[in-house]
Design an enzyme around this catalytic site. Sequence first.
Site, PDB file in Angstrom:
ATOM      1  N   ASP A 172       0.800  -1.483   0.176  1.00  0.00           N
ATOM      2  CA  ASP A 172      -0.236  -0.317  -0.506  1.00  0.00           C
ATOM      3  C   ASP A 172       0.846   1.635   0.310  1.00  0.00           C
ATOM      4  O   ASP A 172       2.219   1.025   0.240  1.00  0.00           O
ATOM      5  CB  ASP A 172      -0.872   0.234   1.169  1.00  0.00           C
ATOM      6  CG  ASP A 172      -2.083  -0.799   0.732  1.00  0.00           C
ATOM      7  OD1 ASP A 172      -2.097  -1.774  -0.117  1.00  0.00           O
ATOM      8  OD2 ASP A 172      -2.437  -2.182   2.098  1.00  0.00           O
ATOM      9  N   TYR A 230       6.550 -10.279   6.781  1.00  0.00           N
ATOM     10  CA  TYR A 230       7.021  -8.629   6.534  1.00  0.00           C
ATOM     11  C   TYR A 230       7.647  -8.501   7.887  1.00  0.00           C
ATOM     12  O   TYR A 230       8.122  -9.476   8.715  1.00  0.00           O
ATOM     13  CB  TYR A 230       5.625  -8.340   6.353  1.00  0.00           C
ATOM     14  CG  TYR A 230       4.796  -8.166   4.812  1.00  0.00           C
ATOM     15  CD1 TYR A 230       5.036  -6.689   4.752  1.00  0.00           C
ATOM     16  CD2 TYR A 230       4.120  -9.265   5.128  1.00  0.00           C
ATOM     17  CE1 TYR A 230       3.989  -6.736   3.092  1.00  0.00           C
ATOM     18  CE2 TYR A 230       3.292  -8.580   3.835  1.00  0.00           C
ATOM     19  CZ  TYR A 230       3.286  -8.183   2.772  1.00  0.00           C
ATOM     20  OH  TYR A 230       2.862  -7.972   1.885  1.00  0.00           O
TER      21      TYR A 230
END
Length: 381
Positions: A172, A230
């Site tokens: 994002d 992540y």
Amino acid sequence: MLPCRPCDTRSGISLFRALLWGLSGNIDSGGSPRVFVGPLLVKLSPTACPRLKPRLGPVAKAARPSPPDHRPPYRLTASRRTTRYRLTALPPYRPPANPNADKDLPTFPQGQFPGRFRAMTRTFLAVVQYDGGDFVGWQRQSSGRTVQGEFESVLTRLTGDRIVAHGAGRTDSGVHALGLGVSFTVPDKWTTADLHRALNALLPRDCWVESVRRMQDDFHARKCALGRRYWYDVGCDAAASSPFRRRYEWALGRPVDHARLAAAASVIEGEHDFAAFSVRGTPQRHFRCRIEQARWEQRESGRGGVDGVRFHVAADRFLHHMVRMLVGTMIDIGLGRRAPGDMHELLAQTDNGTTSPPAPPQGLFFVAASYSERWYWESAE
């Protein structure tokens, strides 16, 4: 009276000229039938054109298939009781299948062909790092600066053609990457070393290619990934608001209970339905993900002591905003805003109505994507 184009006689009018001009009326004054053009029904005399004789008769038979380059695209069929003919399209020519046609052909490893059958393109995997602060995300959009747009513009400059790049994840706006896999296909004149050097020379300063490796021809960075990793950084001291840190972490500025964070992270390990940690309205086949690793660690500062915490997570797939919503909920548990048992209850829900707001994007980093060894070109040689 107009001549017939196929045979240059004055005994009739060309069928195709009649179709194009839309004529209707008498062809001549000698009693020849009328021509009706419109619904593709043409009334002709069998003797109107000598070249049409072999195809006309009381009942026209289907013409034998002729080679693809010489087969007429249409045929005329006639009724027994009238001389009205119908123009019908023939099906495309397909040669008969020969089951033994490929029996004696040699086989070669994928992408390796001798002589003129050599592959004309090569597929590569680039491991890209970028600072996502000035990007609106990875995926190309109608407006805004994207990592995919910058990467593809460089490939276009290098090859002269429009090259599509596929990322291992769709980060994002504001999310960073330490090892995002990007696959693309370029002409076979490019080598790994030349491509690596050229990409780093043309990419903007907030993007950098760590490595380039050649892959199998049908490799896709996102579809072939076995898993992704992540991490998320949270600053817990007063210095988290520093301009040199808040761009790359959540400047929380207050301590959190590490034990409560660890207990909450242990709940989500394994395979669960994460519908409560996904964005509403996102089309998904299902919301099940298998979390292989989920742990919190205290982050030590360079001056000694702890200046924040870091969340590590690895899974086979991630939903949109899933990591940020997990972090936001667990931070609320670590601050005492939520009970430790809320994670069990949220995993049983089918919507995100009671989930905590997602954490800010600047603390999230795409670390790496894992692939099977069979996709790497070097392993097949």
